[in-house]
Each structure stands twice: as structure tokens, then as C-alpha cells.
Write a protein that holds these residues in place. Structure first.
Motif, short mmCIF file in Angstrom:
data_model
loop_
_atom_site.label_atom_id
_atom_site.label_comp_id
_atom_site.label_asym_id
_atom_site.label_seq_id
_atom_site.Cartn_x
_atom_site.Cartn_y
_atom_site.Cartn_z
N ALA A 121 0.84 -1.21 0.00
CA ALA A 121 0.00 0.00 0.00
C ALA A 121 0.87 1.26 0.00
O ALA A 121 2.01 1.26 0.46
N TRP A 122 0.28 2.35 -0.50
CA TRP A 122 0.97 3.64 -0.50
C TRP A 122 1.34 4.02 0.93
O TRP A 122 0.53 3.91 1.85
N HIS A 123 2.58 4.49 1.10
CA HIS A 123 3.05 4.86 2.45
C HIS A 123 4.25 5.78 2.33
O HIS A 123 4.83 5.96 1.24
N LEU A 124 4.63 6.35 3.46
CA LEU A 124 5.88 7.10 3.61
C LEU A 124 6.79 6.26 4.51
O LEU A 124 6.32 5.45 5.30
N ASP A 125 8.09 6.46 4.43
CA ASP A 125 9.03 5.70 5.26
C ASP A 125 9.36 6.40 6.57
O ASP A 125 9.28 5.79 7.65
N ASN A 126 9.78 7.64 6.50
CA ASN A 126 10.36 8.29 7.67
C ASN A 126 9.45 8.34 8.89
O ASN A 126 9.93 8.20 10.02
N PRO A 127 8.12 8.50 8.73
CA PRO A 127 7.28 8.54 9.93
C PRO A 127 7.29 7.25 10.76
O PRO A 127 6.91 7.28 11.93
N TYR A 128 7.72 6.14 10.19
CA TYR A 128 7.83 4.90 10.96
C TYR A 128 9.04 4.93 11.89
O TYR A 128 9.08 4.19 12.89
N TRP A 129 10.04 5.70 11.55
CA TRP A 129 11.36 5.59 12.16
C TRP A 129 11.48 6.39 13.45
O TRP A 129 10.60 7.18 13.80
N GLY A 209 4.74 2.89 -3.32
CA GLY A 209 4.08 1.61 -3.12
C GLY A 209 4.48 0.66 -4.23
O GLY A 209 5.34 0.96 -5.06
N ALA A 210 3.85 -0.50 -4.25
CA ALA A 210 4.15 -1.51 -5.27
C ALA A 210 2.92 -2.38 -5.46
O ALA A 210 2.13 -2.58 -4.53
N GLY A 211 2.77 -2.91 -6.66
CA GLY A 211 1.67 -3.80 -6.94
C GLY A 211 1.92 -5.21 -6.41
O GLY A 211 2.97 -5.50 -5.83
#
Length: 284
Positions: A121-129, A209-211
Motif C-alpha cells: 500500500a501507498w506509504h511514507l518511510d520516515n514517519p515509521y522511524w 508503493g508496489a503492486g
């Protein structure tokens, strides 16, 4: 390794938040890194984090676990992975793209989309970190061809300029991120298929994201995330070891190399970057 970026690539990255870099690795280098990655993944079994110890996260059978086989910090157990992910020439590329005078490794991860694996699914990376930065960056290296059929990367241009540090998880609803950022849905996504050996760089706040993998073969990729030197703790544990996490206070600088071992330091020298490998002062 093809370690030179053009001025056009740097400008494209800064405007769009991602850029493709073709033929980053030769065929021999792809074979070497792929073999090392698969060996480390096999060595870890169902453990998700190398040397996770008592804090270990293990693979289950959730929707997320079927998006990809995910194994983190392979550089801690594989000298070959370490040599590629902490390569001084790669450090120069990161400095050129971000404009940051110094960067540190956050974590690497193998991302293997198994046959018929779920979409990402569409997401951002940095907010997880465990730190917030508008200059965090990841490299994504294709170790098999990444195609529209098997789940290549897609990016939404310019979203690194719009995004805050709110995020959605990688779940069953592909478009949850757009509930948080409806304005992002107004921009057409861009697919970035890759041949084995190609790579891309993307900002930690670029929507991507990716299919699904609609094929009978694995889509194998190796990635690594980097943070600007001097980044500070934001209160999120993410994959920080428990003892270290409990020792931190919000605002503390994450400055001990993260998980021990070798980090990258990029020292600005005029219009270029001098790269110095160094051992952290303290480890945990």
C-alpha cells in the motif's frame, strides 16, 4: 559499481523525491550481492531482525507478512552486504542527492515479494522511524528484474515537499494514505521498472508503493535507509533495541552508530564530499 550521478539526476531527485539509477551494479556484482542476501535471509529463518536478541520480531502469517519477506540489518551478519551498503562511493552519492554534510546508516532490509505476494500500500518511510527528517533517503536495489507484473516500485512525484510526519500502515487498503493527504491523490504516480542491477533512491517522505506479484517467481530487492548525522530521537521505538530505547529521551541525538559497527560519515569539502568510515564511540 556505477557510482557517478549526473547533475540532471540530482536535480530530478530534489524536485520529485526519487530518481532511478540504471546499471548501478554489474552482472557479477548482482550475483555476489544476491547470493549474500539470500544466504543471510536463510540464516535468519523466521527472525526479522539480525541479532535481534530478546527483542526479536518474527515472521507470522498476517497480510503484512504476505506483502514481502522482510529481513533487516543483514549487514550485521554478512560482510558482503556490509561492503555494499556502507560503500564510500555510495556515501558520496547520498551526499550529492541530499546535500547533507554527514549521513549515518539507519537500517538495511531485504524485501522479497514472494510469488503471488500482496501489493504494498501507498506509504511514507520516515514517519515509521525513530527520528524525523526531511532529508532521510533510501536506496532500493533490484536483484531480479522488477516489473509491472511482479511488483516494481511506484512513486508519486513531489510528495516529499507536501508530506508531514503523519502516515498510514501497509495494510489491505491500498489508498489509506490518501485519507491523510487527499492532495497527494491529485498527482499521477510514476512506475519505475528495473533490470537486475538497477537501483532507485527515494526520500523518506516520498509516497511510494508496489503492486502485487502476479508471477510464479520472487521479486528480490535489497534496500538501505540512511539518516542525516545529528538526527534526534522522536520517541518512537521502531527497531531500536529495548535497552537503548529506554535510555533515550526525546531530543537525544542518535549518535552511536545504531546497533554498533561501521557507519558512514560524509564531510563536505567544497563542491565534493570526502567519505570517512569510522567506528562509533559507544555501542550497545
Amino acid at each position: 559499481m556505477k557510482l557517478t550521478l549526473t547533475a540532471e539526476q540530482i536535480a530530478f531527485y530534489r524536485e520529485n523525491g526519487f530518481v532511478a539509477h540504471r546499471e548501478f551494479l554489474s552482472a557479477d556484482e548482482v550475483a555476489e550481492l544476491k547470493s549474500a542476501v539470500l544466504e543471510a535471509v536463510a540464516q535468519m529463518g523466521r527472525a526479522k531482525v539480525a541479532d535481534g536478541g530478546e527483542d526479536q520480531i518474527t515472521e507470522g502469517d498476517s497480510y503484512y507478512d504476505r506483502v514481502f519477506t522482510q529481513r533487516l540489518n543483514l549487514w550485521r551478519i554478512s560482510p558482503v552486504v556490509k561492503r555494499y551498503m556502507l560503500h564510500p562511493g555510495l556515501g558520496r552519492m547520498l551526499g550529492a542527492l541530499t546535500g547533507c554534510p554527514a549521513m549515518r546508516v539507519w537500517h538495511d532490509q531485504a524485501l522479497i515479494k514472494e510469488p503471488f505476494g500482496n501489493p504494498t500500500a501507498w506509504h511514507l518511510d520516515n514517519p515509521y522511524w525513530s527520528f524525523h527528517s526531511r532529508d532521510s533517503i533510501s536506496i532500493w536495489i533490484a536483484l531480479e528484474d522488477a516489473t509491472l507484473e511482479n511488483g516494481c516500485m511506484w512513486f508519486i512525484p513531489g510528495t516529499h515537499k507536501l508530506a508531514r510526519f503523519d502516515n498510514s500502515g501497509i495494510g489491505v487498503n491500498m489508498a489509506d494514505l490518501f485519507k491523510i493527504y487527499p492532495e497527494i491523490a491529485q498527482t499521477d504516480p510514476v512506475a519505475v521498472p528495473m533490470k537486475a542491477g538497477d537501483c532507485s533512491f527515494h526520500n523518506g517522505l516520498t509516497a511510494h508503493g508496489a503492486g502485487a506479484n502476479m508471477t510464479r517467481k520472487r521479486r528480490i530487492a535489497m534496500t538501505c535507509a540512511y539518516m542525516p548525522d545529528g538526527s534526534t530521537f522522536n520517541g518512537k521505538r521502531n527497531i531500536l533495541p529495548k535497552a537503548y530505547f529506554q535510555s533515550l529521551r526525546v531530543g537525544d541525538v542518535l549518535a552511536n552508530g545504531l546497533f554498533g559497527g561501521l557507519s558512514l560519515l560524509l564531510l563536505a569539502t567544497g563542491h565534493d564530499y570526502e567519505v570517512v568510515n569510522f567506528l562509533p564511540v559507544s555501542q550497545f
